[in-house]
Design a protein around this motif. Structure first.
Motif, PDB file in Angstrom:
ATOM      1  N   ASN A 185       0.799  -1.218   0.000  1.00  0.00           N
ATOM      2  CA  ASN A 185       0.000   0.000   0.000  1.00  0.00           C
ATOM      3  C   ASN A 185       0.831   1.268   0.000  1.00  0.00           C
ATOM      4  O   ASN A 185       0.284   2.364   0.069  1.00  0.00           O
ATOM      5  CB  ASN A 185      -0.936   0.010   1.214  1.00  0.00           C
ATOM      6  CG  ASN A 185      -2.015  -1.054   1.111  1.00  0.00           C
ATOM      7  OD1 ASN A 185      -2.530  -1.304   0.033  1.00  0.00           O
ATOM      8  ND2 ASN A 185      -2.329  -1.687   2.226  1.00  0.00           N
ATOM      9  N   LEU A 237       1.753   3.580  -7.580  1.00  0.00           N
ATOM     10  CA  LEU A 237       0.992   2.980  -6.505  1.00  0.00           C
ATOM     11  C   LEU A 237       0.245   1.768  -7.037  1.00  0.00           C
ATOM     12  O   LEU A 237      -0.364   1.828  -8.106  1.00  0.00           O
ATOM     13  CB  LEU A 237      -0.012   4.011  -5.958  1.00  0.00           C
ATOM     14  CG  LEU A 237      -0.672   3.754  -4.615  1.00  0.00           C
ATOM     15  CD1 LEU A 237       0.376   3.774  -3.494  1.00  0.00           C
ATOM     16  CD2 LEU A 237      -1.725   4.823  -4.342  1.00  0.00           C
ATOM     17  N   VAL A 241      -2.839  -0.614  -7.083  1.00  0.00           N
ATOM     18  CA  VAL A 241      -4.248  -0.564  -6.707  1.00  0.00           C
ATOM     19  C   VAL A 241      -4.948  -1.807  -7.253  1.00  0.00           C
ATOM     20  O   VAL A 241      -4.539  -2.384  -8.256  1.00  0.00           O
ATOM     21  CB  VAL A 241      -4.947   0.702  -7.247  1.00  0.00           C
ATOM     22  CG1 VAL A 241      -4.415   1.947  -6.589  1.00  0.00           C
ATOM     23  CG2 VAL A 241      -4.829   0.797  -8.764  1.00  0.00           C
ATOM     24  N   PRO A 298     -12.092   4.400  -5.102  1.00  0.00           N
ATOM     25  CA  PRO A 298     -11.007   3.724  -4.374  1.00  0.00           C
ATOM     26  C   PRO A 298      -9.616   4.254  -4.694  1.00  0.00           C
ATOM     27  O   PRO A 298      -8.768   4.354  -3.804  1.00  0.00           O
ATOM     28  CB  PRO A 298     -11.158   2.264  -4.812  1.00  0.00           C
ATOM     29  CG  PRO A 298     -12.582   2.131  -5.216  1.00  0.00           C
ATOM     30  CD  PRO A 298     -12.965   3.453  -5.812  1.00  0.00           C
ATOM     31  N   TRP A 299      -9.371   4.596  -5.962  1.00  0.00           N
ATOM     32  CA  TRP A 299      -8.036   5.078  -6.318  1.00  0.00           C
ATOM     33  C   TRP A 299      -7.769   6.431  -5.676  1.00  0.00           C
ATOM     34  O   TRP A 299      -6.689   6.674  -5.133  1.00  0.00           O
ATOM     35  CB  TRP A 299      -7.893   5.161  -7.838  1.00  0.00           C
ATOM     36  CG  TRP A 299      -7.899   3.820  -8.515  1.00  0.00           C
ATOM     37  CD1 TRP A 299      -8.053   2.605  -7.923  1.00  0.00           C
ATOM     38  CD2 TRP A 299      -7.764   3.566  -9.915  1.00  0.00           C
ATOM     39  NE1 TRP A 299      -8.025   1.604  -8.866  1.00  0.00           N
ATOM     40  CE2 TRP A 299      -7.846   2.166 -10.093  1.00  0.00           C
ATOM     41  CE3 TRP A 299      -7.590   4.373 -11.031  1.00  0.00           C
ATOM     42  CZ2 TRP A 299      -7.747   1.564 -11.350  1.00  0.00           C
ATOM     43  CZ3 TRP A 299      -7.497   3.776 -12.283  1.00  0.00           C
ATOM     44  CH2 TRP A 299      -7.566   2.387 -12.438  1.00  0.00           C
ATOM     45  N   GLN A 351      -9.227   7.644  -3.005  1.00  0.00           N
ATOM     46  CA  GLN A 351      -9.130   7.433  -1.560  1.00  0.00           C
ATOM     47  C   GLN A 351      -7.718   7.015  -1.164  1.00  0.00           C
ATOM     48  O   GLN A 351      -7.149   7.535  -0.205  1.00  0.00           O
ATOM     49  CB  GLN A 351     -10.112   6.352  -1.107  1.00  0.00           C
ATOM     50  CG  GLN A 351     -11.535   6.817  -0.946  1.00  0.00           C
ATOM     51  CD  GLN A 351     -12.383   5.760  -0.254  1.00  0.00           C
ATOM     52  OE1 GLN A 351     -11.958   5.149   0.720  1.00  0.00           O
ATOM     53  NE2 GLN A 351     -13.585   5.549  -0.764  1.00  0.00           N
ATOM     54  N   LYS A 352      -7.174   6.098  -1.921  1.00  0.00           N
ATOM     55  CA  LYS A 352      -5.853   5.574  -1.574  1.00  0.00           C
ATOM     56  C   LYS A 352      -4.785   6.652  -1.691  1.00  0.00           C
ATOM     57  O   LYS A 352      -3.889   6.770  -0.842  1.00  0.00           O
ATOM     58  CB  LYS A 352      -5.520   4.389  -2.489  1.00  0.00           C
ATOM     59  CG  LYS A 352      -4.347   3.559  -2.009  1.00  0.00           C
ATOM     60  CD  LYS A 352      -4.296   2.233  -2.738  1.00  0.00           C
ATOM     61  CE  LYS A 352      -3.208   1.341  -2.139  1.00  0.00           C
ATOM     62  NZ  LYS A 352      -3.175   0.012  -2.786  1.00  0.00           N
ATOM     63  N   GLN A 374      -5.368   9.238   1.186  1.00  0.00           N
ATOM     64  CA  GLN A 374      -4.951   8.693   2.475  1.00  0.00           C
ATOM     65  C   GLN A 374      -3.435   8.684   2.601  1.00  0.00           C
ATOM     66  O   GLN A 374      -2.878   9.055   3.643  1.00  0.00           O
ATOM     67  CB  GLN A 374      -5.521   7.282   2.648  1.00  0.00           C
ATOM     68  CG  GLN A 374      -7.021   7.264   2.918  1.00  0.00           C
ATOM     69  CD  GLN A 374      -7.626   5.880   2.786  1.00  0.00           C
ATOM     70  OE1 GLN A 374      -7.004   4.944   2.269  1.00  0.00           O
ATOM     71  NE2 GLN A 374      -8.868   5.736   3.234  1.00  0.00           N
ATOM     72  N   SER A 375      -2.746   8.290   1.521  1.00  0.00           N
ATOM     73  CA  SER A 375      -1.285   8.306   1.539  1.00  0.00           C
ATOM     74  C   SER A 375      -0.761   9.730   1.684  1.00  0.00           C
ATOM     75  O   SER A 375       0.218   9.983   2.394  1.00  0.00           O
ATOM     76  CB  SER A 375      -0.733   7.675   0.259  1.00  0.00           C
ATOM     77  OG  SER A 375      -1.087   6.308   0.167  1.00  0.00           O
TER      78      SER A 375
END
Length: 296
Positions: A99, A214, A216, A266-267, A269-270, A273-274
């Motif tokens: 992640n 990243l 995913v 989702p992409w 969000q990731k 968040q990072s």
């Protein structure tokens, strides 16, 4: 007349203030004229007779002027090409699928092992590479709501996103892509076309940075290597007009975590968040400070 010729006449007649003299003023003028035409259409005082050539609309009916100078150039709205070739893929064995953001040099040093494959016939070890372009202005990024015409996966439909996505295809790789295997070209294409940047300024708008990679995946998708590109929005351009075929465009301030993070795809969000996790450590992803940056 071209923007350079217009300025030359303006300087000669003294109607341009002294402080506006500079080597690139013609580029600024061309950008302003193009934006005015794009935004106001027939209500603009100007129109194009050819790429980079401008004329005054009030002379359209003046028959003393040659017809070639009174014929507006019709610019067809650009659209993305349909998938017309093989897509860029990376081997899942080469990179640790976790992640954490992967720095650019850790991926591009293996670029010789990238391959181009038919999207529907990917090898088991292959993951497609998508460019994910984040458009930034100061401490904000552009977000919009994705419709089913863009992505019909349940994870993405009607979700808010911060990225303009594009499969990296074989035709994106050129002699001028700076060694990014076409990734940067793919990312720029997505932002320029989706936001309908004035075509005259497309080359001048290439203020892009390849930030990081990243991994995913999702309920309805295979592993994907996401290449995040940061694209600085020009100060003169405001991409929140109703003319754009994007839903609910708005600027997202990155200074605080959004209350509705679950509303993003989702992409996005990731990535967000990072960004916020690293921001607490003083090295936010979506800024000029992250050590993974690679400019072209």
């Amino acid at each position: 007349m071209s923007a350079r010729a217009i300025l030359r006449q303006a300087y000669a007649t003294g109607i341009v203030p002294h402080h506006l003299h500079g080597q690139t003023q013609h580029k600024t003028l061309q950008a302003r004229l193009s934006e005015d035409i794009l935004e106001r259409r027939e209500k603009s005082l100007f129109f194009r007779t050819a790429p980079g050539q401008f004329f005054l609309r009030r002379f359209l009916d003046n028959k003393d002027i040659p017809i070639r100078h009174r014929t507006p150039m019709i610019a067809r709205r650009r659209t993305r090409d349909l998938l017309k070739g093989k897509v860029l893929t990376a081997s899942k064995r080469i990179f640790a699928r976790n992640n954490e953001p992967i720095q650019i040099h850790d991926v591009l040093k293996h670029s010789a092992k990238f391959s181009y494959e038919n999207q529907r016939e990917l090898e088991e070890d292959s993951a497609p590479i998508w460019s994910f372009t984040v458009v930034r202005r100061d401490n904000c990024v552009l977000s919009y709501r994705s419709g089913r015409y863009r992505d019909d996966r349940d994870e993405f439909t009607n979700k808010r996103t911060i990225g303009f996505i594009n499969l990296v295809q074989q035709h994106h790789r050129t002699l001028f892509d700076g060694g990014s295997s076409g990734i940067l070209e793919s990312g720029i294409e997505a932002a320029v076309i989706d936001l309908d940047f004035p075509e005259d300024n497309e080359r001048g708008l290439r203020r892009a940075v390849l930030k990081f990679f990243l991994w995913v995946s999702g309920k309805y998708s295979h592993d994907t290597l996401l290449a995040v590109v940061l694209f600085d929005c020009p100060d003169w351009y405001e991409p929140t007009k109703h003319r754009l075929s994007l839903n609910n465009l708005q600027w997202l301030d990155l200074s605080s975590v959004p209350n509705d993070l679950d509303d993003f795809d989702p992409w996005s969000q990731k990535i967000l968040q990072s960004h916020y996790e690293l921001r607490r450590a003083g090295v936010p992803l979506i800024s000029d400070g992250y050590s993974g940056d690679r400019r072209y």
